[in-house]
Design a protein around this motif. Sequence first.
Motif, PDB file in Angstrom:
ATOM      1  N   VAL A   1       0.851  -1.189   0.000  1.00  0.00           N
ATOM      2  CA  VAL A   1       0.000   0.000   0.000  1.00  0.00           C
ATOM      3  C   VAL A   1       0.890   1.243   0.000  1.00  0.00           C
ATOM      4  O   VAL A   1       1.922   1.276   0.679  1.00  0.00           O
ATOM      5  CB  VAL A   1      -0.934   0.013   1.234  1.00  0.00           C
ATOM      6  CG1 VAL A   1      -1.776   1.285   1.258  1.00  0.00           C
ATOM      7  CG2 VAL A   1      -1.835  -1.214   1.240  1.00  0.00           C
ATOM      8  N   LYS A   2       0.470   2.240  -0.739  1.00  0.00           N
ATOM      9  CA  LYS A   2       1.206   3.497  -0.784  1.00  0.00           C
ATOM     10  C   LYS A   2       1.186   4.164   0.589  1.00  0.00           C
ATOM     11  O   LYS A   2       0.172   4.153   1.287  1.00  0.00           O
ATOM     12  CB  LYS A   2       0.583   4.424  -1.826  1.00  0.00           C
ATOM     13  CG  LYS A   2       1.361   5.705  -2.065  1.00  0.00           C
ATOM     14  CD  LYS A   2       0.701   6.542  -3.158  1.00  0.00           C
ATOM     15  CE  LYS A   2       1.465   7.842  -3.383  1.00  0.00           C
ATOM     16  NZ  LYS A   2       0.829   8.675  -4.447  1.00  0.00           N
ATOM     17  N   ALA A   3       2.294   4.749   0.992  1.00  0.00           N
ATOM     18  CA  ALA A   3       2.394   5.392   2.303  1.00  0.00           C
ATOM     19  C   ALA A   3       1.356   6.498   2.451  1.00  0.00           C
ATOM     20  O   ALA A   3       1.015   7.193   1.492  1.00  0.00           O
ATOM     21  CB  ALA A   3       3.800   5.952   2.500  1.00  0.00           C
ATOM     22  N   GLY A   4       0.830   6.636   3.670  1.00  0.00           N
ATOM     23  CA  GLY A   4      -0.169   7.659   3.934  1.00  0.00           C
ATOM     24  C   GLY A   4      -1.028   7.296   5.125  1.00  0.00           C
ATOM     25  O   GLY A   4      -0.790   6.299   5.816  1.00  0.00           O
ATOM     26  N   SER A   5      -2.055   8.109   5.373  1.00  0.00           N
ATOM     27  CA  SER A   5      -3.003   7.873   6.456  1.00  0.00           C
ATOM     28  C   SER A   5      -4.291   7.309   5.864  1.00  0.00           C
ATOM     29  O   SER A   5      -4.787   7.820   4.851  1.00  0.00           O
ATOM     30  CB  SER A   5      -3.293   9.177   7.205  1.00  0.00           C
ATOM     31  OG  SER A   5      -4.205   8.952   8.256  1.00  0.00           O
ATOM     32  N   TYR A   6      -4.848   6.263   6.511  1.00  0.00           N
ATOM     33  CA  TYR A   6      -6.002   5.552   5.951  1.00  0.00           C
ATOM     34  C   TYR A   6      -7.051   5.268   7.025  1.00  0.00           C
ATOM     35  O   TYR A   6      -6.765   5.282   8.226  1.00  0.00           O
ATOM     36  CB  TYR A   6      -5.569   4.218   5.337  1.00  0.00           C
ATOM     37  CG  TYR A   6      -4.719   4.340   4.093  1.00  0.00           C
ATOM     38  CD1 TYR A   6      -5.291   4.280   2.832  1.00  0.00           C
ATOM     39  CD2 TYR A   6      -3.334   4.504   4.192  1.00  0.00           C
ATOM     40  CE1 TYR A   6      -4.511   4.377   1.688  1.00  0.00           C
ATOM     41  CE2 TYR A   6      -2.543   4.609   3.057  1.00  0.00           C
ATOM     42  CZ  TYR A   6      -3.145   4.545   1.806  1.00  0.00           C
ATOM     43  OH  TYR A   6      -2.369   4.646   0.672  1.00  0.00           O
ATOM     44  N   ALA A   7      -8.260   4.971   6.533  1.00  0.00           N
ATOM     45  CA  ALA A   7      -9.356   4.485   7.372  1.00  0.00           C
ATOM     46  C   ALA A   7     -10.008   3.309   6.660  1.00  0.00           C
ATOM     47  O   ALA A   7      -9.949   3.200   5.428  1.00  0.00           O
ATOM     48  CB  ALA A   7     -10.382   5.586   7.627  1.00  0.00           C
TER      49      ALA A   7
ATOM     50  N   GLN B   1      -1.660   4.478   9.980  1.00  0.00           N
ATOM     51  CA  GLN B   1      -0.623   5.011   9.107  1.00  0.00           C
ATOM     52  C   GLN B   1       0.089   3.874   8.372  1.00  0.00           C
ATOM     53  O   GLN B   1       0.302   2.798   8.934  1.00  0.00           O
ATOM     54  CB  GLN B   1       0.411   5.794   9.921  1.00  0.00           C
ATOM     55  CG  GLN B   1      -0.125   7.045  10.592  1.00  0.00           C
ATOM     56  CD  GLN B   1      -0.368   8.166   9.603  1.00  0.00           C
ATOM     57  OE1 GLN B   1       0.319   8.271   8.584  1.00  0.00           O
ATOM     58  NE2 GLN B   1      -1.355   9.006   9.902  1.00  0.00           N
ATOM     59  N   VAL B   2       0.426   4.133   7.114  1.00  0.00           N
ATOM     60  CA  VAL B   2       1.300   3.244   6.345  1.00  0.00           C
ATOM     61  C   VAL B   2       2.579   4.028   6.061  1.00  0.00           C
ATOM     62  O   VAL B   2       2.521   5.130   5.503  1.00  0.00           O
ATOM     63  CB  VAL B   2       0.640   2.795   5.028  1.00  0.00           C
ATOM     64  CG1 VAL B   2       1.602   1.919   4.225  1.00  0.00           C
ATOM     65  CG2 VAL B   2      -0.658   2.046   5.307  1.00  0.00           C
ATOM     66  N   LYS B   3       3.712   3.461   6.475  1.00  0.00           N
ATOM     67  CA  LYS B   3       4.990   4.145   6.297  1.00  0.00           C
ATOM     68  C   LYS B   3       5.907   3.323   5.397  1.00  0.00           C
ATOM     69  O   LYS B   3       5.817   2.087   5.367  1.00  0.00           O
ATOM     70  CB  LYS B   3       5.653   4.389   7.653  1.00  0.00           C
ATOM     71  CG  LYS B   3       4.865   5.344   8.544  1.00  0.00           C
ATOM     72  CD  LYS B   3       5.594   5.633   9.845  1.00  0.00           C
ATOM     73  CE  LYS B   3       4.800   6.625  10.697  1.00  0.00           C
ATOM     74  NZ  LYS B   3       5.498   6.939  11.973  1.00  0.00           N
ATOM     75  N   PRO B   4       6.777   3.993   4.656  1.00  0.00           N
ATOM     76  CA  PRO B   4       7.662   3.292   3.714  1.00  0.00           C
ATOM     77  C   PRO B   4       8.480   2.193   4.394  1.00  0.00           C
ATOM     78  O   PRO B   4       9.086   2.412   5.443  1.00  0.00           O
ATOM     79  CB  PRO B   4       8.568   4.405   3.186  1.00  0.00           C
ATOM     80  CG  PRO B   4       7.766   5.653   3.355  1.00  0.00           C
ATOM     81  CD  PRO B   4       6.986   5.453   4.613  1.00  0.00           C
ATOM     82  N   GLY B   5       8.438   0.991   3.795  1.00  0.00           N
ATOM     83  CA  GLY B   5       9.257  -0.121   4.259  1.00  0.00           C
ATOM     84  C   GLY B   5       8.775  -0.793   5.526  1.00  0.00           C
ATOM     85  O   GLY B   5       9.419  -1.723   6.010  1.00  0.00           O
ATOM     86  N   GLN B   6       7.620  -0.368   6.079  1.00  0.00           N
ATOM     87  CA  GLN B   6       7.144  -0.938   7.337  1.00  0.00           C
ATOM     88  C   GLN B   6       5.831  -1.700   7.139  1.00  0.00           C
ATOM     89  O   GLN B   6       5.119  -1.512   6.153  1.00  0.00           O
ATOM     90  CB  GLN B   6       6.948   0.163   8.386  1.00  0.00           C
ATOM     91  CG  GLN B   6       8.248   0.787   8.858  1.00  0.00           C
ATOM     92  CD  GLN B   6       8.018   1.757  10.002  1.00  0.00           C
ATOM     93  OE1 GLN B   6       8.336   2.950   9.904  1.00  0.00           O
ATOM     94  NE2 GLN B   6       7.482   1.264  11.100  1.00  0.00           N
TER      95      GLN B   6
END
Length: 596
Positions: A102-108, A137-142
């Motif tokens: 998933v692309k990094a960012g904030s989600y619900a 949150q989705v963060k790069p590489g995590q």
Amino acid sequence: MQRVASGLVRLIEATGIILFIAFISGCGGTYNVLPTLTEKTKLEAEEGVVVARVINASSYPLPFNNIVIDPENLNESKKVKSSELKARTPYETGTTVFASVVKAGSYALSNINAYHFHGDYRYYRYIFSDAKFGTFQVKPGQVTDLGTLIFYPKPQTDKYIETILRLPEPELGEVMRKYFPFFEYNPENILSWEDDGKDDERESFYVSVAQNPVSYSDKYQAPDGSMYFLGKLGIILKRSADGEWDIDGVDTNLQLNTIAQNQKGDLVVGGQEGKLFWKPAGGDWQDASMAYDFTIHKVFFSKENTIDMVASQNSKLFVFRSLASPTALAWEALNQYDSVKNWKLFGLGDQAVEKSTKKKSKNKKISAPKLKRVTAVSVDENEHLIRVGLSSMGSRGAFPDPSFLTFGYDPQSWRTFKPEELPEMDYSFDSGKARLGLKKPGFWSWSGRNSYYRFDDNSKNWEEIRTSVSRCSDGTFTQKNSCRENGKKVKPRRDSFSFNSFPVFKSNLEAITIATFSNFDFWSGKRDKEIKILRTLDGGKNWQDTGYNLPNKYCASLISEVTDRLLLSCRGATSEFYESLDDGATWQQVRDHENF
């Protein structure tokens, strides 16, 4: 009960015309479809991984195979889309797991949904979350682990609220460790839901949901007459022989498939992902689980102090045995099977006969057996038969469509053999004081319905149980060849019905059942249903309308193992139970559904 966001689509092709009976807009252009993580998946610089598990705690049979998440900036531009995560296959059960890039960012969370194809049919159901569900949150590489999401239809008067809840304290990394071990990440740095201070509220709601199951995966009558009902989320309801109710549970949210008890009171229960629990009489539950890729289909006491267990692991089927030790169980493998090598211990060395309706060509070459997945297993402890359902390795969806092989087995050694004769019935079981049999519909069946039979103790034959009645135009039942209308004799109509539950026999001939009469209008799509309590005095050849009413129109499942009264379950709607001592004339509620 009323519900929302579900449906069925059927495509009918006739003379080049496709008729859409129902339609739901496709999702291809609405969502960014995110495939499941594989060993070939590579993360880009601004990408992370979202992982989750979804458990279906309802009676809806199909698994939720999609999760839709909304980015924080969804409404800023038409180019910004929600993302749909696809479930890992196969997923024949009500539990699904997800892991996607998933692309990094904030989600619900937007919704979970079930969308399946089977032949000409599409089945779909959408369950939406609300604004209070939380963000992440989705963060790069995590890795962001959303833990376990549970669908639960919460009863409320004459309808139910379709609810998604999440466990407040997820076991972070569990799904990744079991199902995606190839992916490299830092297990000490896993993200999850952002803290919103509502975990205590979620914990309270989860406990209420677990203790009020609306669906049961199995029911079982113990030697002492107690009844056990395996609810979702590790809950076990018990009704003692004298009618007292109790609730118990084991440490899992996964589906339990089978339970057994001996005369002493020892208990063993097993289910999905190798979950197995052992409770010596008077003791506490002990976790005796196997590897996660096992499915435990059946446990039973072959002797008072000996437990037999049948479990599958993808294409293999195993039979294990253990002594009922007060401390720990120690399993010994007695036999194993796969579709290529057959059974390891096989008495005659022949292949079992596969029941099939297809005609075989005399000139057709016999091809080598192919490896297949074990997707269904049933064991008849009385007849010492085991039926193994096999599906192709390429069948990964919600409809495995297994073909069945039937084997006999020696109860001492579990050496299997080809039965001299296949049983007349696909399944046989006790229902009250009679032995009933069931035959699945064949390929050429017009109705597509099961056929039911009663074993007659006098003739030693299976007698068919009729599932239709003669009715006059005013709806009354008749066993005569004519009805009188306006002073004239007219021929009664024949109305078919389906059993809501198996007939409960008070003797070899007298039984009570609950049946549904349906009238479907093809053009309007409307289906009228009429539920009645019926009685037979001749073993199911003729049925009479008792004229009695159910205590609740959503409660229509009789528990056939209880013979001194009618025990009625509201499974599929609530966790309520009712009893009747007068064949359904009056009802008394004996277990309530908590109003939470």
